[in-house]
Write a protein that holds these residues in place. Structure first.
Motif, short mmCIF file in Angstrom:
data_model
loop_
_atom_site.label_atom_id
_atom_site.label_comp_id
_atom_site.label_asym_id
_atom_site.label_seq_id
_atom_site.Cartn_x
_atom_site.Cartn_y
_atom_site.Cartn_z
N GLU A 7 1.02 -1.17 -0.13
CA GLU A 7 -0.04 0.19 -0.05
C GLU A 7 0.90 1.10 0.00
OE1 GLU A 7 -2.88 2.47 -0.37
OE2 GLU A 7 -3.70 0.79 0.01
N ASP A 8 0.68 2.12 -0.86
CA ASP A 8 1.36 3.50 -0.88
C ASP A 8 0.81 4.57 -0.01
OD1 ASP A 8 -0.66 3.49 -3.00
OD2 ASP A 8 0.65 4.90 -4.16
N SER A 9 -0.46 4.51 0.15
CA SER A 9 -1.01 5.54 0.84
C SER A 9 -0.95 5.19 2.42
CB SER A 9 -2.66 5.44 0.56
OG SER A 9 -3.25 6.16 1.79
N MET A 10 -0.25 6.35 3.20
CA MET A 10 0.24 6.16 4.37
C MET A 10 -0.99 5.76 5.40
SD MET A 10 3.29 5.52 4.60
CE MET A 10 3.75 5.68 6.44
N THR A 11 -1.91 6.48 5.19
CA THR A 11 -3.26 6.55 5.69
C THR A 11 -3.78 5.20 5.90
OG1 THR A 11 -3.91 8.80 5.48
CG2 THR A 11 -5.57 7.48 6.24
N VAL B 143 -3.91 -1.71 -6.01
CA VAL B 143 -3.99 -2.02 -7.39
C VAL B 143 -3.16 -0.38 -7.74
CG1 VAL B 143 -5.22 -1.50 -9.68
CG2 VAL B 143 -6.32 -2.82 -7.69
N VAL B 144 -3.58 0.54 -7.33
CA VAL B 144 -2.82 1.73 -7.82
C VAL B 144 -1.37 1.98 -7.03
CG1 VAL B 144 -2.86 4.37 -8.47
CG2 VAL B 144 -4.83 2.76 -8.72
N LEU B 145 -0.25 1.56 -7.59
CA LEU B 145 1.09 1.77 -7.02
C LEU B 145 1.89 2.32 -7.88
CD1 LEU B 145 1.14 -2.03 -5.71
CD2 LEU B 145 0.91 0.00 -4.12
N PRO B 146 3.00 2.72 -7.15
CA PRO B 146 4.41 3.31 -7.91
C PRO B 146 4.94 2.27 -8.68
CG PRO B 146 4.89 3.76 -5.54
CD PRO B 146 3.34 3.04 -5.67
N GLY B 147 5.31 2.52 -9.87
CA GLY B 147 5.88 1.24 -10.45
C GLY B 147 4.95 0.48 -11.15
N CYS B 148 5.20 -0.90 -10.96
CA CYS B 148 4.03 -1.88 -11.57
C CYS B 148 2.73 -2.09 -10.59
CB CYS B 148 4.80 -3.43 -11.73
SG CYS B 148 5.12 -4.18 -10.26
N SER B 149 1.78 -2.25 -11.35
CA SER B 149 0.51 -1.83 -10.62
C SER B 149 0.17 -3.30 -9.80
CB SER B 149 -0.74 -1.90 -11.62
OG SER B 149 -1.01 -3.15 -12.18
N GLY B 150 -0.86 -3.20 -8.83
CA GLY B 150 -1.18 -4.44 -8.00
C GLY B 150 -1.70 -5.59 -8.91
N PRO C 144 -2.49 -16.74 -0.93
CA PRO C 144 -3.61 -16.09 -1.09
C PRO C 144 -3.25 -14.24 -1.36
CG PRO C 144 -3.82 -17.27 0.76
CD PRO C 144 -2.41 -17.18 0.28
N ILE C 145 -3.98 -13.74 -2.27
CA ILE C 145 -3.94 -12.27 -2.59
C ILE C 145 -5.44 -11.60 -2.30
CG2 ILE C 145 -3.42 -10.51 -4.00
CD1 ILE C 145 -1.36 -12.48 -5.12
N VAL C 146 -5.54 -10.80 -1.46
CA VAL C 146 -6.57 -9.88 -1.18
C VAL C 146 -6.22 -8.43 -1.68
CG1 VAL C 146 -8.07 -8.82 0.19
CG2 VAL C 146 -7.26 -11.11 0.90
N ILE C 147 -7.02 -8.12 -2.95
CA ILE C 147 -6.82 -6.80 -3.36
C ILE C 147 -7.80 -5.86 -2.69
CG2 ILE C 147 -7.23 -5.30 -5.42
CD1 ILE C 147 -6.16 -7.52 -7.30
N CYS C 148 -7.25 -4.89 -2.40
CA CYS C 148 -7.90 -3.87 -1.52
C CYS C 148 -7.61 -2.50 -2.40
CB CYS C 148 -7.61 -3.42 -0.19
SG CYS C 148 -7.88 -5.10 0.76
#
Length: 121
Positions: A8-12, A53-60, A77-81
């Motif tokens: 996750e790139d959002s600190m919050t 999903v929205v990350l710097p560099g390659c996407s989620g 297992p992968i959970v997309i948030c």
């Protein structure tokens, strides 16, 4: 004790996820980009990945696809948030190999329950 990698790139959002999972007794690893996530997973195999999903560099989506196509990580297992919560986004995420797709803002109880179900299956 189970371990989750939060990508996750959002600190919050990162702080919310970390607190939520730690309070539920889950160890947490952190990555803030797709590349960092892949590097972390090659060193330490988490029991589950929580992936934006929205990350710097390659996407989620790219990270998910890469992890699911490699033999040594395909079982994780992968959970997309993601804020991308349309039916098409959800469909695409699951098509990339995600085991679950939760739209932000994520219900914390649902997140923990989803993670526990995936770890225990």
């Amino acid at each position: 004790m189970s371990t989750a990698l939060i990508v996750e790139d959002s600190m919050t959002d990162l702080q919310i996820f970390v607190r939520c999972l730690q309070e539920s007794g889950i160890n947490v690893l952190i990555a803030q980009s797709g590349e960092e996530a892949i590097a972390t997973i090659t060193k330490q195999k988490p029991d589950v990945v929580v992936l934006d999903v929205v990350l710097p560099g390659c996407s989620g989506f790219e990270v998910c696809r890469k992890l699911k196509t490699e033999a040594e990580t395909s079982h994780i297992p992968i959970v997309i948030c993601s804020t991308k919560g349309s039916q098409m986004d959800r469909f695409w995420g699951l098509k990339q190999g995600a085991d679950a797709y939760l739209a932000k803002p994520v219900d914390q109880d649902e997140l923990v329950q989803t993670i526990r179900q995936l770890i225990n299956r």
